[in-house]
Design an enzyme around this catalytic site. Structure first.
Site, mmCIF file in Angstrom:
data_model
loop_
_atom_site.group_PDB
_atom_site.id
_atom_site.type_symbol
_atom_site.label_atom_id
_atom_site.label_comp_id
_atom_site.label_asym_id
_atom_site.label_seq_id
_atom_site.Cartn_x
_atom_site.Cartn_y
_atom_site.Cartn_z
ATOM 1 N N SER A 36 3.339 -8.745 1.580
ATOM 2 C CA SER A 36 3.459 -9.223 2.964
ATOM 3 C C SER A 36 2.266 -10.095 3.337
ATOM 4 O O SER A 36 2.409 -11.075 4.078
ATOM 5 C CB SER A 36 3.580 -8.041 3.927
ATOM 6 N N LYS A 74 -4.291 -1.211 16.434
ATOM 7 C CA LYS A 74 -5.047 -0.510 15.396
ATOM 8 C C LYS A 74 -6.242 0.257 15.980
ATOM 9 O O LYS A 74 -6.656 1.284 15.433
ATOM 10 C CB LYS A 74 -5.494 -1.497 14.320
ATOM 11 N N TYR A 132 -2.478 -6.972 17.642
ATOM 12 C CA TYR A 132 -2.615 -6.188 16.412
ATOM 13 C C TYR A 132 -3.885 -5.341 16.470
ATOM 14 O O TYR A 132 -3.851 -4.134 16.190
ATOM 15 C CB TYR A 132 -2.654 -7.124 15.208
ATOM 16 N N ASP A 181 11.415 3.766 4.402
ATOM 17 C CA ASP A 181 11.254 2.330 4.629
ATOM 18 C C ASP A 181 12.494 1.785 5.320
ATOM 19 O O ASP A 181 13.605 2.296 5.116
ATOM 20 C CB ASP A 181 11.021 1.579 3.310
ATOM 21 N N ILE A 200 0.831 -1.209 0.000
ATOM 22 C CA ILE A 200 0.000 0.000 0.000
ATOM 23 C C ILE A 200 0.860 1.252 0.000
ATOM 24 O O ILE A 200 0.558 2.230 -0.684
ATOM 25 C CB ILE A 200 -0.940 -0.004 1.221
#
Length: 257
Positions: free
Chosen positions: A196, A163, A159, A49, A29
């Protein structure tokens, strides 16, 4: 029958002259968004990155400056903010997907997940927001997930917690800046067909396989493409989204229905 992927945005110029930063820009993305920002007229895209080798694939593209940087490195991020000034768009895309329930999540897993998924955004926003406030203009886009406050996902406890925190962070920043010309919004995709994601699905124990079967068998019939998420990010970065702040944009093909 599965519908065809949406085409890439085809109206150039929506980001004409804007200076942008994208984290996790070497693939998936982040890469699709960095290139879309450039196609839409951005005068500068700083591609950040940790993967030096994959970042090299963006080198030499006019308008893109690459920066090999760990998003957990607060000192490095502040140095980057001194080096690259007058940023108009910040896209916090970097993230880490931990597999496991609460009982199998170690303290090291927990801390690493929050450092990459949440604290990195704290560092980048704190470093680049002041210049946005000074000129009373800017768009911050944070990457969250359908696995958050929107939906509980098997084997995604830490996770989902990170988020959900990103959504809270976004709303807090948006509220603080609502009168100062800076917008902050959050994007919540369901599983996206990134490199990924494909790598994770090689693990027979990974819960993403169930999500694929659910989306492909009962919903849209396919996963989202990175470009479809990038198209949304272009909109949020542009002046067309001038009345959006603190909003949660779910792009999930019905995953949360």
């Amino acid at each position: 029958m599965a519908s065809s992927p949406a085409p890439a945005a085809s109206t150039p110029g929506r980001l004409k002259g804007k200076r942008c930063i994208v984290t996790a820009a070497a693939q998936g993305i982040g890469r699709a968004t960095a290139l879309s920002f450039l196609r839409e007229g951005a005068s500068l895209v700083v591609a950040v990155d940790i993967n030096k080798e994959k970042l090299k694939t963006l080198e030499g593209i006019p308008g893109i400056v690459t920066k090999n940087l760990d998003v957990r490195d607060g000192v490095g991020i502040r140095a980057l903010a001194q080096e690259v000034k007058d940023i108009d768009v910040l896209f916090n895309c970097a993230g880490y997907v931990h597999q496991g329930c609460i009982l199998s999540t170690t303290e090291e897993h927990w801390d690493f997940s929050f450092d990459v998924n949440v604290k990195s955004m704290y560092h980048f926003i704190q470093a680049f927001l002041p210049s946005m406030l000074e000129k009373r203009q800017g768009s911050i886009i944070n990457m969250s997930s359908a696995a958050s406050t929107l939906r509980g996902i098997e084997q995604r406890t830490v996770y989902g917690a990170t988020k959900a925190a990103v959504i809270g962070l976004t709303k807090g920043v948006a509220r603080d800046c609502v009168r100062n010309g800076v917008r902050c919004n959050v994007v919540c995709p369901a599983p996206v067909a990134t490199e990924s994601y494909k790598e994770r699905c090689q693990d027979l124990e990974d819960s993403d396989k169930d999500h694929i079967e659910y989306i492909e068998g009962k919903l849209m019939g396919r996963l989202a493409t990175p470009q479809e998420v990038a198209n949304l990010c272009v909109y949020l970065a542009s002046d067309e989204a001038s009345y959006h702040t603190g909003n949660v944009f779910t792009i999930d093909g019905g995953f949360c229905l």
